[in-house]
Design a protein around this motif. Structure first.
Motif: not given
Ligand SMILES: *Cc1c(COP(=O)(O)O)cnc(C)c1O
Length: 426
Positions: A125-148, A170-173
């Motif tokens: 999105f940045f490359n297309k000139g749009q500023k978006k930074h929020v991520i949607v994820a599930f409650e109780n998700a596990f995607h790893g242990d590095t910062f992102g 932001v989380r959704i069930p």
């Protein structure tokens, strides 16, 4: 001094409170679904050593592929150079992945595969000139242990110490049976309110949350909602990839196609760390420009390690043999038979399975604390029986390699029945 004692002097283990933890078990040898410790005790590895070891321990085909590659070209830098194993593996993956996937970016582990996916989505999105930074994820998700990856993960006590330093997520069930519409409504709401860059999910099974499952139709609808609003969809198949759910990828159960897919764990059959983030031509194209600043400035020293790639190719070859599909089917059928036998047991609830994954809850008074006392009692009980299972709270799951024998699986089921009798309450 034995391994346990020497370990204690200098080593720091994952997810371990060293003050109270038991000594780690010193393992000296593995073969197929079995491991042996330094005292000669035998264990059935019923979770494929954290979900990686799909063709069993010390697999001779993988060893041979590694040896051949190590003798020919063990490693070469991937900046400005390429090699046959990487090219071949990319071609093979593109053939197997959903047909919108066109580009392969290598890294080292599941967390970095997710890290790369999130950075790709935000920079797209940045490359297309749009500023978006929020991520949607599930409650109780596990995607790893590095910062992102940690930010996207929703198991709160894993991330508590860092909560003010994380990406905005932001989380959704999850769309569990009966809650599909809640999940859809919430997704539509958060998209409207936060204008997110991406929606990341573990397709069909949330592993670390305790093998929580939901239907492909429900995920299809969520992906549709995200796509209609130009939110990039990221399928984290780090756990589910390579036959674990009964198809090569969990995404093979879907009609919708995610924009980005993360792979690791079983990719090299438990031999060498390697990971993949795959994506579409359209996302790749947003990084192609005369402006050098639009490039994806991300890389890892061991990126596309030839030995890892050669082993991954062998993994895929074995996965596509009839033998392997029959084994996956055999284990899946045995799981279903065991569920039929057990599902009305009043000391348990929530029996479920998908592919080679089986899970249920032991009913207890103690609640379901992740590393609580019931979890430890169950873990210790199984270890005493020579079986490696790592319950999550009061959830017990079996997630074996494809080479586990019927007899070994029966031993695992018998131990589970005993544990239910011993620890479960009506
Ligand atoms: C294990 C896992 C990860 C993290 O992988 P690592 O190799 O441990 O960094 C990410 N996502 C999912 C779904 C996983 O199961």
């Amino acid at each position: 001094m034995n391994l346990q004692q020497r370990d204690e002097r200098h080593l720091w283990h994952p997810y371990t409170q060293h003050k109270t933890a038991m000594y780690p078990i010193g393992i000296v040898k593995g073969k197929d679904a079995l491991l042996w410790d330094e005292n000669g005790k035998q264990y059935i590895d019923a979770i494929a050593s954290w979900w990686v070891n799909v063709f069993g321990h010390a697999n001779p085909h993988l060893a041979e592929a590694a040896f051949k590659q190590l003798s020919q070209l063990e490693h070469v830098l991937f900046g400005g150079f390429t090699h046959e194993p990487a090219v071949k593996l990319a071609e093979k993956l593109i053939e197997l992945l959903p047909e919108n996937q066109q580009k392969i970016f290598f890294s080292d582990n599941g967390s970095t595969a997710v890290e790369v996916a999130i950075k790709m989505a935000i920079q797209y999105f940045f490359n297309k000139g749009q500023k978006k930074h929020v991520i949607v994820a599930f409650e109780n998700a596990f995607h790893g242990d590095t910062f992102g990856a940690m930010a996207a993960s929703g198991i709160s006590f894993f991330t508590e110490s860092f909560k003010n330093q994380l990406l905005e997520v932001v989380r959704i069930p999850i769309p569990e049976k009966g809650k599909e519409q809640d999940s859809e409504r919430k997704l539509a709401e958060v998209i409207k309110k936060y204008n997110p860059a991406a929606f990341i999910f573990e397709p069909l099974v949330q592993g670390a949350a305790g093998m929580r499952m939901y239907a492909p139709e429900a995920l299809d609808r969520l992906i549709q909602i995200a796509k209609n609003e130009k939110v990039i969809t990221i399928a984290d198949e780090v756990m589910t990839g390579f036959g674990r759910t009964g198809k090569i990828f969990a995404c093979d159960y879907l009609n919708e196609k995610p924009d980005i897919i993360c792979l690791s764990k079983a990719l090299t059959g438990g031999t060498i760390p390697l990971a993949v983030t795959s994506t579409t031509q359209a996302i790749f194209d947003a990084f192609c420009s005369d402006d050098v600043n639009k490039a994806f400035f991300h890389g890892h020293t061991y990126m596309a390690n030839p030995t890892g790639c050669a082993i991954a190719l062998e993994t895929i070859r074995i996965l596509q043999t009839n033998d392997c599909s029959q084994n996956i089917q055999r284990i899946s059928d045995l799981h279903k038979q065991f569920i039929n036998k057990m599902k009305s047991n009043s000391k348990t609830s929530g029996w479920r399975s998908l592919g080679v994954i089986l899970a249920f809850e032991v009913n207890t008074n103690a609640g379901n604390e992740y590393y609580g006392s019931i979890r430890n009692q169950l873990y210790d009980f199984f270890i005493s029986k020579g079986i490696i299972l790592r319950p999550v709270g009061n959830t017990v799951y079996v997630f074996p390699s494809y080479v586990i024998t019927n007899q070994q699986l029966t031993q695992v089921y018998d131990a589970i029945e005993e544990a239910i009798e011993k620890f479960g309450i009506e």
